[in-house]
Motif scaffolding. Structure first.
Motif, mmCIF file in Angstrom:
data_model
loop_
_atom_site.group_PDB
_atom_site.id
_atom_site.type_symbol
_atom_site.label_atom_id
_atom_site.label_comp_id
_atom_site.label_asym_id
_atom_site.label_seq_id
_atom_site.Cartn_x
_atom_site.Cartn_y
_atom_site.Cartn_z
ATOM 1 N N PHE A 1 28.595 -5.258 4.072
ATOM 2 C CA PHE A 1 28.143 -6.342 3.198
ATOM 3 C C PHE A 1 27.162 -7.032 4.000
ATOM 4 N N ALA A 2 27.280 -7.018 5.244
ATOM 5 C CA ALA A 2 26.167 -7.915 6.145
ATOM 6 C C ALA A 2 24.886 -7.305 6.264
ATOM 7 N N GLU A 3 24.821 -5.752 6.098
ATOM 8 C CA GLU A 3 23.730 -4.935 5.967
ATOM 9 C C GLU A 3 23.008 -5.177 4.746
ATOM 10 N N GLU A 4 23.914 -5.246 3.599
ATOM 11 C CA GLU A 4 23.320 -5.446 2.346
ATOM 12 C C GLU A 4 22.679 -6.769 2.193
ATOM 13 N N ASP A 5 23.040 -7.805 2.764
ATOM 14 C CA ASP A 5 22.276 -9.134 3.076
ATOM 15 C C ASP A 5 21.024 -9.080 3.524
ATOM 16 N N ASN A 6 20.447 -7.877 4.289
ATOM 17 C CA ASN A 6 19.484 -7.927 5.104
ATOM 18 C C ASN A 6 18.125 -7.716 3.957
ATOM 19 N N PHE A 7 18.667 -6.920 2.726
ATOM 20 C CA PHE A 7 17.597 -6.341 1.962
ATOM 21 C C PHE A 7 16.685 -7.601 1.218
ATOM 22 N N VAL A 8 15.385 -7.329 1.318
ATOM 23 C CA VAL A 8 14.690 -8.575 0.476
ATOM 24 C C VAL A 8 14.191 -7.955 -0.834
ATOM 25 N N ALA A 9 13.955 -6.671 -0.957
ATOM 26 C CA ALA A 9 13.279 -6.325 -2.127
ATOM 27 C C ALA A 9 13.742 -4.678 -2.349
ATOM 28 N N GLN A 10 13.642 -4.295 -3.591
ATOM 29 C CA GLN A 10 13.957 -2.955 -4.187
ATOM 30 C C GLN A 10 12.943 -2.210 -5.012
ATOM 31 N N VAL A 11 12.905 -0.977 -4.786
ATOM 32 C CA VAL A 11 11.786 -0.178 -5.545
ATOM 33 C C VAL A 11 12.730 0.749 -6.100
ATOM 34 N N GLY A 12 12.962 0.956 -7.215
ATOM 35 C CA GLY A 12 14.118 2.117 -7.859
ATOM 36 C C GLY A 12 15.340 1.807 -7.293
ATOM 37 N N ASN A 13 16.025 2.933 -6.494
ATOM 38 C CA ASN A 13 17.174 2.811 -5.765
ATOM 39 C C ASN A 13 17.145 2.554 -4.358
ATOM 40 N N ASN A 14 15.924 2.334 -4.033
ATOM 41 C CA ASN A 14 15.648 2.119 -2.440
ATOM 42 C C ASN A 14 15.561 0.497 -2.271
ATOM 43 N N LYS A 15 16.013 0.290 -1.012
ATOM 44 C CA LYS A 15 15.878 -1.393 -0.733
ATOM 45 C C LYS A 15 15.099 -1.307 0.552
ATOM 46 N N TYR A 16 14.630 -2.411 0.749
ATOM 47 C CA TYR A 16 13.980 -2.685 1.927
ATOM 48 C C TYR A 16 14.229 -4.105 2.525
ATOM 49 N N THR A 17 13.862 -4.121 3.868
ATOM 50 C CA THR A 17 14.056 -5.682 4.533
ATOM 51 C C THR A 17 13.049 -6.642 4.493
ATOM 52 N N THR A 18 11.966 -5.967 4.215
ATOM 53 C CA THR A 18 10.741 -7.185 4.049
ATOM 54 C C THR A 18 9.981 -6.538 2.681
ATOM 55 N N LEU A 19 9.329 -7.678 2.035
ATOM 56 C CA LEU A 19 8.398 -7.458 0.950
ATOM 57 C C LEU A 19 7.352 -6.154 1.295
ATOM 58 N N ALA A 20 6.865 -6.666 2.400
ATOM 59 C CA ALA A 20 5.482 -5.738 2.969
ATOM 60 C C ALA A 20 6.216 -4.087 2.985
ATOM 61 N N ALA A 21 7.375 -3.814 3.371
ATOM 62 C CA ALA A 21 7.713 -2.484 3.531
ATOM 63 C C ALA A 21 7.940 -1.938 2.127
ATOM 64 N N THR A 33 7.546 -1.017 -10.153
ATOM 65 C CA THR A 33 8.155 -2.265 -9.963
ATOM 66 C C THR A 33 8.753 -2.778 -8.761
ATOM 67 N N ILE A 34 8.476 -3.546 -8.244
ATOM 68 C CA ILE A 34 9.204 -4.080 -7.050
ATOM 69 C C ILE A 34 10.159 -5.281 -7.490
ATOM 70 N N THR A 35 11.417 -5.475 -7.247
ATOM 71 C CA THR A 35 12.398 -6.458 -7.534
ATOM 72 C C THR A 35 12.768 -7.344 -6.340
ATOM 73 N N LEU A 36 12.674 -8.525 -6.209
ATOM 74 C CA LEU A 36 13.017 -9.343 -5.053
ATOM 75 C C LEU A 36 14.529 -9.551 -5.185
ATOM 76 N N LEU A 37 15.263 -9.603 -3.946
ATOM 77 C CA LEU A 37 16.628 -9.473 -4.135
ATOM 78 C C LEU A 37 17.184 -10.587 -3.318
ATOM 79 N N LYS A 38 15.989 -11.663 -2.707
ATOM 80 C CA LYS A 38 16.522 -12.793 -2.152
ATOM 81 C C LYS A 38 15.308 -13.533 -1.713
ATOM 82 N N ASP A 39 15.194 -14.833 -1.384
ATOM 83 C CA ASP A 39 14.147 -15.445 -0.883
ATOM 84 C C ASP A 39 13.589 -14.832 0.215
ATOM 85 N N CYS A 40 12.297 -14.917 0.641
ATOM 86 C CA CYS A 40 11.865 -14.410 1.713
ATOM 87 C C CYS A 40 10.414 -15.127 2.333
ATOM 88 N N ASN A 41 9.926 -14.629 3.288
ATOM 89 C CA ASN A 41 8.545 -15.113 3.880
ATOM 90 C C ASN A 41 7.752 -14.066 4.206
#
Length: 207
Positions: A1-21, A33-41
């Motif tokens: 669950f801790a790792e899942e909390d690090n994800f910021v954005a999702q593209v399809g089935n892939n999740k990323y820790t930054t919006l830039a990534a 489509t890029i979907t935000l998963l949490k607030d980010c900077n």
């Protein structure tokens, strides 16, 4: 669950820790489509004046020519600008010593678009905001921070179909040199008190 909390954005089935990534993962013109998963900077941290010179050109996220992206805020907040350490480092340099003149009078964008970008907010409440812009406008005795929340460049296309766009710094909330459509349900507002070089929308000025 801790790792899942690090994800910021999702593209399809892939999740990323930054919006830039997530944006970098879009490698062609296929509508994506890029979907935000949490607030980010989008802070671009730098520890020295020399590092600041390198980071002045960009400290937000960049959509490049050839990318076709729909960004779903999904009720989340994107904050761009610089960290307090960056701000303090440059604010001490009031004589422009160590920072070349061509870096003054420039703007930093939270989202910098040269491609095709559609921003939506599927559940409402999404915000893109600038804070303490890393770019500075030279005054008689100091540098006043300047910030653009969204910059749509010449040749680029942007459609805003949801979200609130705001800034509390000298500069512009929306800066458009390309083709921009603002649909109903979008809010654009300036939160600061800088009377000089500040407005909600700049349309058609030099890119």
């Amino acid at each position: 669950f801790a790792e899942e909390d690090n994800f910021v954005a999702q593209v399809g089935n892939n999740k990323y820790t930054t919006l830039a990534a997530a944006i970098a993962a879009v490698t062609d013109s296929t509508p994506t489509t890029i979907t935000l998963l949490k607030d980010c900077n989008t802070y671009n941290s730098a520890n020295t004046v020399t590092d600041l010179q390198k980071s002045l050109l960009r400290s937000g996220v960049i959509i490049s020519a050839g990318q076709n992206i729909t960004l779903d805020l999904k009720g989340h907040k994107i904050t761009g600008g610089t960290t307090d350490d960056d701000k303090s480092e440059q604010s001490r340099d009031t004589t422009n010593n160590g920072i070349t003149t061509n870096y003054a009078n420039q703007f930093n964008a939270v989202i910098d678009n040269s491609g095709d970008l559609n921003i939506i907010d599927s559940i409402g409440g999404g915000i893109i905001t600038s804070y303490e812009g890393i770019r500075y406008y030279k005054t008689s005795n100091n540098y006043a921070p300047m910030q653009t929340t969204i910059w749509n460049h010449s040749g680029a296309t942007m459609v805003l179909s949801g979200g609130t766009y705001q800034s509390d710094r000298a500069g512009y909330v929306l800066r458009n040199n390309g083709t921009m459509t603002i649909n109903s349900g979008v809010t654009v507002k300036y939160l600061g008190s800088h009377e000089i070089h500040s407005s909600t929308i700049l349309n058609g000025y030099n890119d």
